[in-house]
Scaffold this active site. Structure first.
Site, PDB file in Angstrom:
ATOM      1  N   ASP A 123      21.265 -12.359  -2.672  1.00 28.65           N
ATOM      2  CA  ASP A 123      22.150 -13.038  -3.617  1.00 28.65           C
ATOM      3  C   ASP A 123      21.448 -13.352  -4.932  1.00 28.65           C
ATOM      4  O   ASP A 123      22.107 -13.578  -5.949  1.00 28.65           O
ATOM      5  CB  ASP A 123      22.679 -14.336  -2.995  1.00 28.65           C
ATOM      6  CG  ASP A 123      21.560 -15.231  -2.475  1.00 28.65           C
ATOM      7  OD1 ASP A 123      20.793 -14.769  -1.613  1.00 28.65           O
ATOM      8  OD2 ASP A 123      21.439 -16.384  -2.928  1.00 28.65           O
ATOM      9  N   THR A 127       9.018 -12.151  -0.144  1.00 27.22           N
ATOM     10  CA  THR A 127      10.077 -13.161  -0.171  1.00 27.22           C
ATOM     11  C   THR A 127       9.608 -14.532  -0.666  1.00 27.22           C
ATOM     12  O   THR A 127      10.388 -15.485  -0.631  1.00 27.22           O
ATOM     13  CB  THR A 127      10.692 -13.328   1.229  1.00 27.22           C
ATOM     14  OG1 THR A 127       9.654 -13.681   2.161  1.00 27.22           O
ATOM     15  CG2 THR A 127      11.372 -12.042   1.678  1.00 27.22           C
ATOM     16  N   ASP A 142       0.863  -1.188   0.000  1.00 23.07           N
ATOM     17  CA  ASP A 142       0.000   0.000   0.000  1.00 23.07           C
ATOM     18  C   ASP A 142       0.896   1.233   0.000  1.00 23.07           C
ATOM     19  O   ASP A 142       1.304   1.729   1.051  1.00 23.07           O
ATOM     20  CB  ASP A 142      -0.903  -0.019   1.239  1.00 23.07           C
ATOM     21  CG  ASP A 142      -1.916   1.106   1.256  1.00 23.07           C
ATOM     22  OD1 ASP A 142      -1.730   2.101   0.517  1.00 23.07           O
ATOM     23  OD2 ASP A 142      -2.891   1.013   2.029  1.00 23.07           O
ATOM     24  N   TYR A 168      11.574 -12.644  -8.300  1.00 20.23           N
ATOM     25  CA  TYR A 168      12.003 -12.150  -6.989  1.00 20.23           C
ATOM     26  C   TYR A 168      13.342 -11.426  -7.095  1.00 20.23           C
ATOM     27  O   TYR A 168      13.484 -10.290  -6.612  1.00 20.23           O
ATOM     28  CB  TYR A 168      12.107 -13.309  -6.005  1.00 20.23           C
ATOM     29  CG  TYR A 168      12.815 -12.957  -4.722  1.00 20.23           C
ATOM     30  CD1 TYR A 168      12.210 -12.152  -3.766  1.00 20.23           C
ATOM     31  CD2 TYR A 168      14.098 -13.433  -4.467  1.00 20.23           C
ATOM     32  CE1 TYR A 168      12.869 -11.819  -2.588  1.00 20.23           C
ATOM     33  CE2 TYR A 168      14.760 -13.110  -3.296  1.00 20.23           C
ATOM     34  CZ  TYR A 168      14.143 -12.308  -2.361  1.00 20.23           C
ATOM     35  OH  TYR A 168      14.805 -11.977  -1.205  1.00 20.23           O
TER      36      TYR A 168
END
Length: 286
Positions: free
Chosen positions: A101, A61, A38, A124
């Site tokens: 990474d 994640t 938001d 991601y």
């Protein structure tokens, strides 16, 4: 110093709330208090709190789920940090932002340096890279801390999953051809606090001299299989482990074969980082 901390219910945010005590007034918010999906709420919260420092461990994640929710992953991991950095610029504030990474493709033979070319293999990683770039482009005092294979005793992570599965099953098949360095969330939080303590005690130009991109990862190298072996040995759980190639464990989001991050730059300037096995033993004492 007023510090705005996001994602306090996550494994890293939980540790940061404790590690940052003593550095200033920590305004720690979970998703209900500041939902990075938001953007209007993010802007309103920052303008209400008026922090001198924003620490942002909050992120989308769910690596595999991001492949089917790219817009949401980019909103949380790229657009929200970009907005935070813009608001920090308005306030004259600094920012600490965490990355991964997974911004690399894993093709390099050795550990990745901060200046190595990026090339994320999945949504991601691409969204986290975009967040990094937005924070760096905002022209504010900042630290971007890339870390790897984060685990802890809270939330959802590989350590807790393996502990649960090993107690439920007689046999586990674990990938043995992807390599990295497992990094305890408390290592990241305590190292961040040590760095920020130096910033607080430093000269007015500390951020100009020391800010920027760093790798913050435990020392050493292992595979997911080796990590699992160490977990079960430390926890004294008897479960048969079978090493398998990543090709036998298909997932929606491809992972880099090599996730090793070289943290020499951070260690030379700020603090020492532990070997991953030593940190794991300390974590499991909890």
């Amino acid at each position: 110093m007023r510090i705005l901390l996001s994602g306090v219910s996550g494994q890293l945010g939980y540790e940061l709330e404790r590690s940052l005590q003593g550095l200033g007034e920590v305004v720690a918010l979970d998703r209900a208090g500041m939902d990075l999906a938001d953007l209007g709420q993010v802007r309103d919260v920052i303008r209400a709190v008026r922090p001198q420092l924003i620490v942002n461990p909050a992120a989308y994640t769910a690596v595999d789920k991001a492949e089917s929710e790219p817009a949401l992953a980019f909103r949380v991991n790229a657009e929200a940090p970009a907005l935070m950095a813009q608001e920090a610029a308005r306030l004259g504030a600094a920012m600490v932002h965490y990355s991964t990474d997974y911004v690399f493709d894993g093709a390099k033979a050795g550990a990745y340096l901060e200046g190595d070319a990026t090339g994320p293999l999945n949504v991601y990683g691409a969204s986290k890279l975009a967040g990094e770039q937005a924070v760096a482009a905002a022209g504010i005092p900042h630290l971007i801390l890339r870390t790897s294979w984060v685990y802890g005793m809270r939330g959802k992570n590989f350590l807790l999953t393996m502990l649960r599965l090993a107690r439920e099953r007689e046999e586990l098949r674990v990938v043995n051809d992807q390599f990295g360095a497992p990094t305890w969330s408390r290592t990241i939080a305590d190292s961040t606090a040590l760095i920020l303590a130096q910033a607080r005690a430093g000269q007015d130009d500390w951020w100009r001299q020391n800010g920027g991109l760093y790798h913050l990862s435990s020392q050493g190298r292992t595979s997911w299989f080796g990590f699992t072996e160490a977990i079960l040995a430390a926890a004294r759980i008897d479960c048969r482990l079978i090493p398998i190639p990543a090709a036998e464990y298909p997932v929606p989001a491809p992972r880099p074969a090599n996730s090793l991050l070289c943290s020499d730059k951070l260690m030379a300037r700020f603090c020492r980082l532990p070997d991953w096995q030593d940190a794991l033993r300390l974590c499991l004492r909890d």
